[in-house]
Every structure is written in structure tokens, then in C-alpha cells.
Scaffold this active site. Structure first.
Site, PDB file in Angstrom:
ATOM      1  N   HIS A 148       0.833  -1.192   0.000  1.00 46.61           N
ATOM      2  CA  HIS A 148       0.000   0.000   0.000  1.00 46.61           C
ATOM      3  C   HIS A 148       0.873   1.250   0.000  1.00 46.61           C
ATOM      4  CE1 HIS A 148      -3.877  -2.042   1.702  1.00 46.61           C
ATOM      5  NE2 HIS A 148      -3.477  -2.543   0.554  1.00 46.61           N
ATOM      6  N   GLU A 155       0.934   3.851   1.838  1.00 44.79           N
ATOM      7  CA  GLU A 155       1.451   4.256   3.156  1.00 44.79           C
ATOM      8  C   GLU A 155       2.711   3.463   3.510  1.00 44.79           C
ATOM      9  OE1 GLU A 155      -3.096   4.600   3.193  1.00 44.79           O
ATOM     10  OE2 GLU A 155      -1.618   3.149   2.503  1.00 44.79           O
ATOM     11  N   CYS A 188      -6.140   1.896   5.412  1.00 44.38           N
ATOM     12  CA  CYS A 188      -6.809   0.673   5.844  1.00 44.38           C
ATOM     13  C   CYS A 188      -6.358   0.369   7.279  1.00 44.38           C
ATOM     14  CB  CYS A 188      -6.469  -0.482   4.896  1.00 44.38           C
ATOM     15  SG  CYS A 188      -4.770  -1.089   5.048  1.00 44.38           S
TER      16      CYS A 188
END
Length: 190
Positions: free
Chosen positions: A66, A68, A97
């Protein structure tokens, strides 16, 4: 073994920005997270711009990561120094998430020299308790989590999108969606 993370991009195409960052209540077919960032070094009570760029989810089988996590991997490997204080700002197309929220919170708990502000265009699965808890955990760790408003979208368009000679053009519903998403985030963080 950590996945091989690409370096950040300098910017994204205008069409990508308008498609991925549009603050819709229901954003169908937007299966990626885009993360625009600034890293500033704090020196003598003022900030100095240091780095900026763009990450997107890496979805290939080898490096599934992801946005991040891509940022954290790059930041820890190439930037982070224990003797320097940082102000990091993210502008994301989706809020994190639960797994990314947990990883970011753990990172910040270990690195009290890093302050993070997250401006997000949309809330990711905000109806689910584990997604809500992830946002609360970030807030408890000192992260300022905000919904992007007109000025934030304009800033992203001007700083993280390849220049096509056109100014930021707000879309229909931007203000209404902002108010709705802001209220929803306030309910989650209370």
C-alpha cells in the site's frame, strides 16, 4: 524480507489526479491509493522543505504494498535520522486501511521525532468498526487526520500534478461532499 520499493514519483498526470482524488461518497473503480507527501525538517522552531513526491499502491505480486507502507519504507531507508525532527504531511486519495493505520501508529510510537498530518479525499470503508478504529488509533498517536477541502485539492493540483497549463478546476459536489465527509470523520474520532 521487505519488498523492493520504488522511489517516489515527482508528480501524477492531471487525469489521474481528478479521477483518484475526487471526493465522492461512493467511489467505484478507484482501487488504488495515491499518497502525495511533503517532508519538512524542523530547525529552530521553523520548518524547511526537504522532500516531496507521490506514491501509489504497488500491486504487482512481488511488491504488493500500500502507498502508506511504500512511503514508510522509503522514508526509513533514505531520509529518517534520529537526530532530526520532521513534519510529514500526506494528501491521500483514501484514508488508511486498518493494517496501514496500525503500522503507521507503531512507526510514530517508535519515532517521536516525526509528526504526521493526513489530509484525505475519501474515507475508506468508514462504516466498518476496524477501519474506524484505525483512524482513532492514528489520532491517539498524535496524527492530525483531516478531510481535504478546496484549498487542499488546489494545493495538490499545483504541487503534485504535472503542469498542463490549466488551473485547478473544482468538480460539482466538492463542498457538499467535503461537509459530509468531515462530519463523518468527526463522528468516528469522537
Amino acid at each position: 524480507m521487505n519488498p523492493q520499493i520504488r522511489n517516489p514519483m515527482k508528480a501524477m498526470d492531471p487525469g489521474t489526479f481528478y479521477f483518484q482524488f475526487k471526493n465522492l461518497w461512493e467511489a467505484n473503480n478507484r482501487n488504488e491509493t495515491w499518497l502525495c507527501f511533503t517532508v519538512q525538517v524542523i530547525k529552530h522552531h521553523s520548518t524547511v522543505s526537504w522532500e516531496r513526491g507521490v506514491f501509489q499502491n504497488q500491486v504487482d505480486l512481488e511488491t504488493h504494498c500500500h502507498a502508506e507502507r511504500c512511503f514508510l519504507s522509503w522514508f526509513c531507508e533514505d531520509i529518517l535520522s534520529p537526530n532530526t525532527d520532521y513534519q510529514v504531511t500526506w494528501y491521500t486519495s483514501w484514508s488508511p486501511c486498518p493494517e496501514c493505520a496500525r503500522e503507521v501508529a507503531k512507526f510514530l510510537a517508535r519515532h517521536n521525532n516525526v509528526m504526521l498530518t493526513i489530509y484525505t479525499a475519501r474515507l475508506y470503508y468508514s462504516q466498518y468498526p476496524n477501519y474506524q478504529q484505525g483512524l482513532r488509533r492514528l489520532s491517539e498517536e498524535g496524527v492530525s487526520v483531516e478531510i481535504m477541502d478546496y484549498e487542499d485539492f488546489k494545493y495538490c493540483r499545483e504541487n503534485f500534478v504535472y503542469d498542463d497549463g490549466k488551473p485547478f478546476k473544482p468538480w460539482k459536489g466538492l463542498k457538499t461532499n467535503f461537509r459530509f465527509l468531515k462530519r463523518r470523520l468527526q463522528e468516528i474520532l469522537e
